[in-house]
Design a protein around this motif. Structure first.
Motif, mmCIF file in Angstrom:
data_model
loop_
_atom_site.group_PDB
_atom_site.id
_atom_site.type_symbol
_atom_site.label_atom_id
_atom_site.label_comp_id
_atom_site.label_asym_id
_atom_site.label_seq_id
_atom_site.Cartn_x
_atom_site.Cartn_y
_atom_site.Cartn_z
ATOM 1 N N PRO A 47 56.437 38.529 32.644
ATOM 2 C CA PRO A 47 55.293 37.761 33.148
ATOM 3 C C PRO A 47 55.364 36.307 32.708
ATOM 4 C CG PRO A 47 54.562 39.745 31.994
ATOM 5 C CD PRO A 47 56.031 39.604 31.762
ATOM 6 N N SER A 60 50.602 33.702 34.863
ATOM 7 C CA SER A 60 50.080 34.980 35.346
ATOM 8 C C SER A 60 49.319 35.704 34.238
ATOM 9 C CB SER A 60 51.204 35.858 35.902
ATOM 10 O OG SER A 60 52.085 36.266 34.895
ATOM 11 N N ASP A 73 54.244 42.244 39.094
ATOM 12 C CA ASP A 73 52.888 42.018 38.587
ATOM 13 C C ASP A 73 51.839 42.563 39.549
ATOM 14 O OD1 ASP A 73 53.819 40.772 36.310
ATOM 15 O OD2 ASP A 73 53.366 38.731 36.989
ATOM 16 N N ARG A 104 48.775 37.733 42.393
ATOM 17 C CA ARG A 104 49.883 37.711 41.441
ATOM 18 C C ARG A 104 51.090 37.002 42.043
ATOM 19 N NH1 ARG A 104 46.011 39.240 38.980
ATOM 20 N NH2 ARG A 104 45.934 40.854 37.400
#
Length: 168
Positions: free
Chosen positions: A92, A96, A158, A153
């Protein structure tokens, strides 16, 4: 048409110059999209990053991916590079992580989330059987994009995680 002994009537370029006759890069992209799952853009980036990590041309890595029998591993160096590239793509981003914590009020309808996730899984299954089908690649790319937008996302990984969390 007769040719001198030992010469082929087709020039090497027409024969693929010793290369696999089917373009392997689009097929490898489709295979990555089905396995990971991800968008076509992310699959291209993963393929390029893995080739860079393994210090091989992208076409050679794509050829290895597409010609390795199902259930078998790539050569160790290529397998490791591909695994690292996938892990890096799924890590990630700080943006995010911030988005996950600061914007919990905007949650899509559960039925729409389930529909988008089911569509993505269906496209993933279709792409697994026909990884070089342009229509299957476009459908998977569209489903991945839709889920990313719906869940807010940046990456498919994600978005899938967010959708699964919402539905549980």
């Amino acid at each position: 048409m007769s040719t001198p002994s030992g010469l082929s009537p087709n020039p090497p370029a027409a024969q693929g110059a010793g290369r696999h006759p089917v373009p392997s890069t689009p097929r490898a992209i489709g295979m990555l999209m089905a396995r990971i799952p991800c968008s076509a853009r992310d699959a291209r980036r993963i393929l390029a990053a893995a080739a860079d990590l393994a210090d091989v041309p992208v076409d050679d890595l794509a050829l290895a991916i597409t010609t390795t029998p199902a259930g078998s591993l790539l050569p160790t160096r290529l397998e490791r590079a591909l695994r690292h590239a996938v892990e890096a793509a799924h890590t990630p981003t700080p943006a995010s992580e911030t988005h996950k914590q600061t914007n919990p009020a905007l949650v899509p309808n559960a039925a729409r989330t389930e529909e988008a996730l089911t569509r993505l899984r269906g496209c993933q299954a279709r792409l697994a059987t026909t990884p070089d089908d342009p229509a299957a690649i476009r459908a998977m790319d569209d489903a991945a994009y839709t889920l990313c937008i719906l869940m807010g996302r940046a990456t498919t990984a994600d978005a899938i995680t967010a959708a699964e969390n919402q539905l549980t």
